[in-house]
Design a protein around this motif. Structure first.
Motif, short mmCIF file in Angstrom:
data_model
loop_
_atom_site.label_atom_id
_atom_site.label_comp_id
_atom_site.label_asym_id
_atom_site.label_seq_id
_atom_site.Cartn_x
_atom_site.Cartn_y
_atom_site.Cartn_z
N VAL A 13 -17.15 45.19 110.31
CA VAL A 13 -18.17 44.57 111.16
C VAL A 13 -17.53 43.52 112.07
O VAL A 13 -17.66 43.57 113.30
CB VAL A 13 -19.31 43.97 110.31
N ASP A 32 -9.96 36.00 108.12
CA ASP A 32 -10.25 36.94 107.04
C ASP A 32 -9.71 36.43 105.72
O ASP A 32 -8.81 35.59 105.69
CB ASP A 32 -9.67 38.31 107.38
N GLY A 33 -10.22 36.99 104.63
CA GLY A 33 -9.86 36.54 103.29
C GLY A 33 -8.53 37.11 102.82
O GLY A 33 -7.72 37.58 103.62
N SER A 37 -10.04 40.02 98.09
CA SER A 37 -11.45 39.70 98.30
C SER A 37 -12.30 40.97 98.36
O SER A 37 -11.79 42.05 98.60
CB SER A 37 -11.65 38.83 99.55
N ARG A 39 -14.27 43.77 99.73
CA ARG A 39 -14.22 44.36 101.06
C ARG A 39 -14.90 45.72 101.02
O ARG A 39 -14.30 46.72 100.65
CB ARG A 39 -12.77 44.55 101.49
N ALA A 40 -16.13 45.75 101.48
CA ALA A 40 -16.84 47.03 101.55
C ALA A 40 -16.11 47.97 102.50
O ALA A 40 -16.10 49.19 102.31
CB ALA A 40 -18.27 46.80 102.02
N SER A 41 -15.47 47.40 103.51
CA SER A 41 -14.81 48.22 104.53
C SER A 41 -13.67 49.03 103.95
O SER A 41 -13.19 49.97 104.57
CB SER A 41 -14.28 47.33 105.64
N PHE A 45 -17.80 55.21 101.99
CA PHE A 45 -17.85 56.67 101.93
C PHE A 45 -17.57 57.33 103.29
O PHE A 45 -17.49 58.55 103.38
CB PHE A 45 -19.24 57.08 101.41
N LEU A 47 -19.31 57.82 106.02
CA LEU A 47 -20.29 58.61 106.75
C LEU A 47 -20.72 57.89 108.02
O LEU A 47 -20.91 56.67 108.02
CB LEU A 47 -21.53 58.87 105.88
N ILE A 180 -12.84 30.60 104.93
CA ILE A 180 -13.57 29.52 105.60
C ILE A 180 -14.49 28.84 104.57
O ILE A 180 -15.26 29.52 103.89
CB ILE A 180 -14.43 30.05 106.77
N HIS A 329 -25.93 47.29 106.13
CA HIS A 329 -25.70 48.20 105.02
C HIS A 329 -24.70 49.28 105.41
O HIS A 329 -23.99 49.81 104.56
CB HIS A 329 -27.05 48.80 104.62
N GLY A 331 -21.93 49.63 107.93
CA GLY A 331 -21.06 49.11 108.97
C GLY A 331 -20.16 50.14 109.62
O GLY A 331 -19.66 49.92 110.73
N VAL A 332 -19.95 51.27 108.95
CA VAL A 332 -19.14 52.32 109.56
C VAL A 332 -19.97 53.01 110.63
O VAL A 332 -19.56 53.13 111.80
CB VAL A 332 -18.65 53.32 108.50
N THR A 333 -21.16 53.43 110.25
CA THR A 333 -22.07 54.07 111.20
C THR A 333 -22.27 53.18 112.42
O THR A 333 -22.26 53.65 113.56
CB THR A 333 -23.43 54.33 110.52
C1 LIG Z 1 -19.58 52.52 97.99
C2 LIG Z 1 -19.95 52.25 99.40
C3 LIG Z 1 -20.17 53.32 100.26
C4 LIG Z 1 -20.49 53.08 101.59
N1 LIG Z 1 -20.64 54.16 102.41
C5 LIG Z 1 -20.90 53.94 103.72
C6 LIG Z 1 -20.98 55.04 104.60
O1 LIG Z 1 -20.80 56.19 104.21
N2 LIG Z 1 -21.27 54.79 105.91
C7 LIG Z 1 -21.46 53.53 106.37
O2 LIG Z 1 -21.73 53.37 107.55
N3 LIG Z 1 -21.37 52.46 105.56
C8 LIG Z 1 -21.08 52.64 104.24
N4 LIG Z 1 -20.95 51.58 103.40
C9 LIG Z 1 -21.18 50.25 103.92
C10 LIG Z 1 -20.03 49.68 104.71
O3 LIG Z 1 -18.85 49.84 104.01
C11 LIG Z 1 -20.29 48.23 104.99
O4 LIG Z 1 -21.48 48.10 105.70
C12 LIG Z 1 -19.21 47.57 105.81
O5 LIG Z 1 -17.95 47.81 105.31
C13 LIG Z 1 -19.46 46.11 105.86
O6 LIG Z 1 -18.40 45.50 106.54
P1 LIG Z 1 -18.26 43.96 106.61
O7 LIG Z 1 -17.19 43.71 107.58
O8 LIG Z 1 -19.59 43.37 106.85
O9 LIG Z 1 -17.89 43.51 105.14
P2 LIG Z 1 -16.55 43.58 104.31
O10 LIG Z 1 -15.81 44.81 104.53
O11 LIG Z 1 -16.92 43.24 102.91
O12 LIG Z 1 -15.68 42.45 104.92
C14 LIG Z 1 -16.01 41.11 104.79
C15 LIG Z 1 -14.75 40.36 105.08
O13 LIG Z 1 -15.06 38.99 105.16
C16 LIG Z 1 -14.04 38.26 104.58
N5 LIG Z 1 -14.63 37.00 104.13
C17 LIG Z 1 -15.60 36.82 103.21
N6 LIG Z 1 -15.86 35.53 103.07
C18 LIG Z 1 -15.05 34.87 103.93
C19 LIG Z 1 -14.86 33.51 104.25
N7 LIG Z 1 -15.56 32.56 103.66
N8 LIG Z 1 -13.91 33.19 105.17
C20 LIG Z 1 -13.16 34.16 105.77
N9 LIG Z 1 -13.35 35.46 105.52
C21 LIG Z 1 -14.26 35.80 104.60
C22 LIG Z 1 -13.55 39.11 103.46
O14 LIG Z 1 -12.20 38.81 103.18
C23 LIG Z 1 -13.73 40.50 103.99
O15 LIG Z 1 -12.55 41.03 104.54
C24 LIG Z 1 -20.63 51.76 102.07
C25 LIG Z 1 -20.40 50.71 101.21
C26 LIG Z 1 -20.05 50.93 99.90
C27 LIG Z 1 -19.78 49.76 99.01
#
Ligand SMILES: Cc1cc2nc3c(=O)[nH]c(=O)nc-3n(C[C@H](O)[C@H](O)[C@H](O)COP(=O)(O)OP(=O)(O)OC[C@H]3O[C@@H](n4cnc5c(N)ncnc54)[C@H](O)[C@@H]3O)c2cc1C
Ligand SMILES: Cc1cc2nc3c(=O)[nH]c(=O)nc-3n(C[C@H](O)[C@H](O)[C@H](O)COP(=O)(O)OP(=O)(O)OC[C@H]3O[C@@H](n4cnc5c(N)ncnc54)[C@H](O)[C@@H]3O)c2cc1C
Ligand code: FES
Lengths: 364, 101, 459
Positions: A13, A32-33, A37, A39-41, A45, A47, A180, A329, A331-333
């Motif tokens: 995201v 970034d962490g 940490s 990391r949903a990313s 899956f 998709l 942070i 929910h 973030g890939v899509t």
């Molecule tokens: C099992 C599973 C299957 C999924 N399947 C799909 C799918 O098929 N299609 C789809 O679109 N989405 C899917 N998702 C959802 C998708 O993975 C997430 O929506 C997306 O990865 C979220 O990204 P993000 O960057 O918000 O969070 P994250 O990837 O969790 O990244 C958050 C980042 O913030 C950093 N961070 C946290 N706190 C701090 C701080 N205080 N200071 C500095 N950095 C910080 C962390 O280090 C981390 O790198 C799935 C999720 C899961 C768990």
């Protein structure tokens, strides 16, 4: 160090947003962490999925469709810039059904949604035989499927890597290992890291995944999000045996079969459980019996980032104008939308997407 | 090609029976009950598999179940040859997984 | 429910199982090998009779341990690969193509060592094996490599060479990477090492045997690389101020052994970097108990000490476990453990000397950019350095970027290298850099085998 934007969180995201802002000529610092940490990313899956999104909120369905439609350009542009193949396939995706009732119910829900979307919901119903012509390895317990033509999948790790690479190429600063802990606003935002580093920026985006639970309230957000565990399996590399992705299994471009995912409310626990992976295996073998002889190589647990209604949150802070919360929910899509449309909203441009329904006002 | 290994005991004097197996369609006569990786090496098999990533040839490296370079498909399932034993009529093939689907 | 499950039927596991059974515990011992013995005593009950002469007394000595498993209190599950451990007492494994499970009040991890990964150019070619692999072929199958060259460092290299000589197929050469400087540095540990003097004497005897057999030795070798098309054809290296090329069909690599940490890591037992042995080892107390109260660890998997130390440590853990389960009193446990602890210390006394005299080959700890470090996914050292440049602080992010550690071996042969490369590139210590997060299955299991263990709910 001072930039136009400080992005808190370098997951898919945060990096998508950073990429889009850099493309618009803004200077960006991503914080970034560390290696461990949540990391949903890194655990998802892969998709790029439209079907079943926004059953109760058509704007979410449309936002997903807009992103899915922009994905081909998104993948191509990232691919050209980095030399990586995003592995994007948008030939449709399947929901498999094991009973007629279940299928009928879903079809009627899809029809309702389709009407709200002015008919833009291209899906077809495949009976057992038609399905097996498309997917020869689907077993007899599957009675049929819905094939939605706007669905697809990608290689989420290559997406993450490409974004990380291209954000740097575009002049973005990405600092890892920077947790942070505090955000203050005077004329500029001042972000403090656990290691004492200080970052200044005119605007800031909180896209820290689950990290927003802690930081959000400090920045004037409700951030009512919670973790939900998904366990996922990956097998050894196979010759092509699955054509289109389903919510049960997909074949990744690198050959393995990815199987997922559980939905478990277990707080901040991303462990794998025997019960979890055994049931995933059983369901997968039930749907695709050929998988019974295939070796599982690895399993993992990752935490989804869920809002109470499952919809994204796009909110500017009232207490700290210029601070934005972005969390979702899928973030890939939504990576294409976050990279290509969301920056206009952050910038307050006239062509900004209408994201009103995704504000925190809906949580009283 | 001539095997890179020599047997200290002649196969004839070994306790196991000679049985027929196939490796990638080729018929081989191996000692029943012998470690499969060892038996294939002794029979002069140089390449157990090609990697799914680049197609590079591989053969046993560790002989203790840790490296997975001895992977072969035995009767439809990919297994580590160094943890398998020779049985009569075994149908062994190079695994055909790919990393470009 | 058993009293004790032991994973690994090497000296540590066999000794622990027997001591525990003698104290009245019911024991299940699991090993993926078809026969007991572990790495050093591989298949000893059978092979000692066939070729005990070649393999030597240190090998045939293992026969008693292996026979010790013949006890009414011990169930030995052979060809049983453990792929998951849960809650500190339940294990899941595959045996003859069927997924199974068993539980016990205590668990002992005795999964031994791996040979330290030795990434040099060409190390993935067929015909390149570890020295231990050649030894396993010799022990269990009576096969000896002809036209083979041995390269690396450490006592096992000498042992394998000596065994090959006895088997009538002396290696073409011994290409050793340690230097005279390493030996001089090790001398300060000699007084301590002399407590384990039989080891040093054996080393001397082995070298004498190699000399008599006319096996050429090169020391201080650098620039090692294996050449070949579809298989190894030659080992190229620099020594004594010039380049050498030894044509060989088989190249046997070895530069020490490191704990095989897959099982312990998969259940989150904390590990720490051991600078002396240059590897990660699980944390445990002097009886082998880990941070998980019901889980013990013994043998080379707990830290490298060799076969004798492994057996002793196994017995010490067995005593502590028996005390936990109230089969012996704390006083009895102490009384029996004390002399064992003393002999364990004697066994370990030689390690600092050996570790210093035969350090890992430097170029394999930090390979050239073009060298493959992850054999499964064919990721190079240069790739890893590039990921460090993209902000990867640890191996888990590097893995997400480049797939290192994602293949079937799950990082067994690249984990240490990837940590070392990232640590060097980021100016951090190995502890700060960390290691791959190991997840089940620790051995591959088919989905069918796994599915069969699913507890059907409510239907
Ligand atoms: C099992 C599973 C299957 C999924 N399947 C799909 C799918 O098929 N299609 C789809 O679109 N989405 C899917 N998702 C959802 C998708 O993975 C997430 O929506 C997306 O990865 C979220 O990204 P993000 O960057 O918000 O969070 P994250 O990837 O969790 O990244 C958050 C980042 O913030 C950093 N961070 C946290 N706190 C701090 C701080 N205080 N200071 C500095 N950095 C910080 C962390 O280090 C981390 O790198 C799935 C999720 C899961 C768990
Ligand atoms: C290849 C090799 C050869 C060696 N040769 C010698 C030698 O000749 N002389 C010497 O002094 N030292 C040798 N060593 C050093 C050796 O580590 C110790 O001497 C000794 O074997 C350690 O005993 P242990 O009981 O700790 O483990 P090991 O003897 O290694 O036994 C561990 C056992 O655990 C089993 N195991 C591991 N994971 C699983 C799993 N998931 N499921 C089921 N079973 C599992 C393995 O199959 C193995 O049998 C060798 C090491 C290696 C790696
Ligand atoms: S040879 Fe390494 S796993 Fe079989």
């Amino acid at each position: 160090m001072e930039s136009d934007y400080a992005i808190i969180g370098g997951g898919v995201v945060g990096l998508s947003i950073a990429w889009g802002l850099l493309k618009r000529g803004r200077s960006v610092t991503v914080l970034d962490g560390d290696d461990g940490s949540f990391r949903a990313s890194r655990g998802n899956f892969g998709l790029v999925w439209v079907q079943s999104k926004g059953m109760n909120q058509p704007r979410y369905a449309r936002w997903s469709q807009e992103s899915a439609a922009a994905w081909a350009d998104h993948a191509a542009e990232l691919g050209d810039a980095t030399g990586h193949d995003m592995g994007l396939r948008q030939d449709g995706g399947l929901t498999l059904f094991f009973s007629e009732d279940e299928m009928e119910k879903t079809v009627s829900d899809y029809e309702t949604l389709k009407a709200k979307l002015d008919g833009n919901y291209p899906y077809e119903i495949l009976g057992g035989n038609a399905l097996r012509r498309e997917e020869p390895h689907i077993g007899p317990s599957v009675i049929g499927a819905i094939l939605h033509h706007q669905d697809g999948h990608t290689n989420p790790l290559r997406l993450l890597q490409s974004l990380a690479q291209d954000v740097r190429r575009l002049g973005g600063t990405v600092l890892t290992g920077k947790q942070i802990t505090g955000v203050e606003k005077t004329d500029l935002f001042r972000l403090t890291c656990a290691d004492g580093t200080e970052i200044r920026a005119a605007k800031t985006v909180l896209s820290a995944g689950l990290g927003a639970i802690d930081l959000g309230p400090k920045m004037g957000f409700k951030a009512p999000i919670r973790p939900q565990r998904g366990q996922v399996l990956i097998t050894e590399k196979m010759p092509k045996i699955i054509n289109r992705p389903s919510l049960i299994a997909r074949q990744v471009d690198e050959g393995g079969i990815q199987i997922g995912a559980t939905n478990e409310e277990v707080d901040f626990n991303d462990d794998v459980t025997q019960d979890g992976i055994a049931h995933l295996a059983a369901d997968a073998v039930n749907a695709y019996p050929i998988l019974g002889k295939v070796n599982l190589i690895r399993s993992w647990g990752a935490l989804r980032i869920l809002s109470p209604d499952g919809l994204p949150i796009y909110q500017e802070s009232a207490a700290m104008p210029g601070a934005f919360l972005v969390t979702c929910h899928s973030g890939v899509t939504l990576s294409a939308a976050h990279a290509r449309f969301l920056p206009d909203w952050l910038e307050g441009n006239a062509n900004a997407p209408d994201l009103e329904v995704f504000s925190e006002a809906r949580f009283s | 090609m001539k095997p890179a290994f020599r047997n200290l005991t002649a196969p004839a004097s070994s306790p196991g029976q000679m049985v027929a197996v196939t490796f990638d369609g080729q018929e081989l006569t191996l000692v029943e009950g012998e470690n499969l990786a060892a038996a294939l090496l002794a029979a002069g098999v140089d390449t157990f598999r090609e990697t799914p990533v680049s197609g590079a040839p591989r053969a046993p490296f560790c002989m203790m179940g840790a490296c997975f370079d001895c992977l072969v498909e035995i009767d439809g399932t990919v297994r580590q040859a160094c943890l398998a034993t020779v049985t009569d009529g075994m149908n062994i093939r190079k695994p055909n997984g790919t990393s470009d689907v | 429910m058993y009293d004790l499950i032991v994973i690994g039927a090497g000296p540590a596991g066999m000794a622990a199982a027997r001591r525990a059974a003698d104290l009245g515990l019911t024991v299940l011992i699991l090993d993926e090998q078809s026969r007991s013995g572990g790495q050093i005593y591989r298949d000893v009950e059978r092979a000692a009779l066939l070729r005990g002469e070649i393999l030597g007394k240190d090998y045939t000595d293992g026969i008693d341990l292996a026979r010790g498993l013949d006890h009414p209190g011990i169930t030995h599950a052979a060809s049983a690969s453990v792929w998951q451990i849960e809650d500190g007492y339940r294990v899941y494994y595959t045996q003859n193509g069927a997924g199974k499970t068993a539980a016990a009040k205590r668990l002992l991890i005795a999964t031994g060592a791996l040979e330290r990964p030795m990434p040099i150019p060409g190390w993935t070619l067929p015909g390149v094996m570890t020295a231990g692999a050649a030894q396993i072929l010799l022990k269990q199958s009576g096969m000896v490599a002809e036209r083979a060259v041995l390269a690396g460092a450490g006592p096992l290299l000498y042992l394998v060479a000596a065994q090959m000589v006895k088997a009538g197929a002396p290696p073409l050469a011994l290409v050793e990477t340690q230097t005279g400087g390493d030996f001089r540095r090790a001398l300060k540990y000699l007084p301590g090492a002399l407590r384990g003097w039989p080891y040093l004497m054996k080393g001397k005897d082995m070298l004498a045997a190699l000399r008599r057999a006319g096996v050429p030795r090169h020391t201080g070798a650098t620039g090692l690389r294996v050449e070949g098309g579809d298989r190894a054809e030659a080992l190229v290296f620099n020594a004594g101020g010039r380049q050498h090329k030894i044509e060989a069909r088989t190249v046997l690599l070895h530069h020490g052994v490191v704990p095989h940490i897959q099982a312990a890591r998969s259940i989150g037992i904390p590990h720490r970097w051991n600078a002396q042995q240059q590897c990660f080892a699980p944390e445990h107390d002097e009886t082998g108990r880990t941070a998980i109260d019901t889980v013990f660890i013994a043998g080379d998997g707990a830290g490298i000490g060799g076969a004798k130390a492994a057996a002793i440590a196994g017995r010490i853990s067995a005593l502590s476990i028996a005390q936990d389960l109230e089969r012996i009193t704390a006083a009895d446990c102490r009384r029996e453990s004390r002399p064992l602890q003393a002999s364990l210390n004697r066994e370990l006394a030689v390690r600092p000397f050996l570790d210093t005299a035969y350090p890992p080959y430097k170029e394999a700890l930090s390979p050239d950019d073009a060298t493959i470090v992850c054999r499964c996914e064919e990721v190079t050292a240069g790739d890893i350095r590039r990921y460090a440049g993209m902000g990867c602080l640890g191996p888990n992010q590097a893995k997400a970027f480049g797939r290192s550690g994602m293949g079937p071996c799950q990082g067994r042969y690249c984990g240490l290298t990837v940590t070392a490369l990232l640590a060097a590139a980021n100016g951090k210590t190995p502890d700060e850099t960390g290691y791959y997060r190991i997840r089940p299955p620790i051995k591959p299991v088919t989905l069918g085998e796994l599915a069969a263990t699913a507890q059907r709910k409510g239907k």
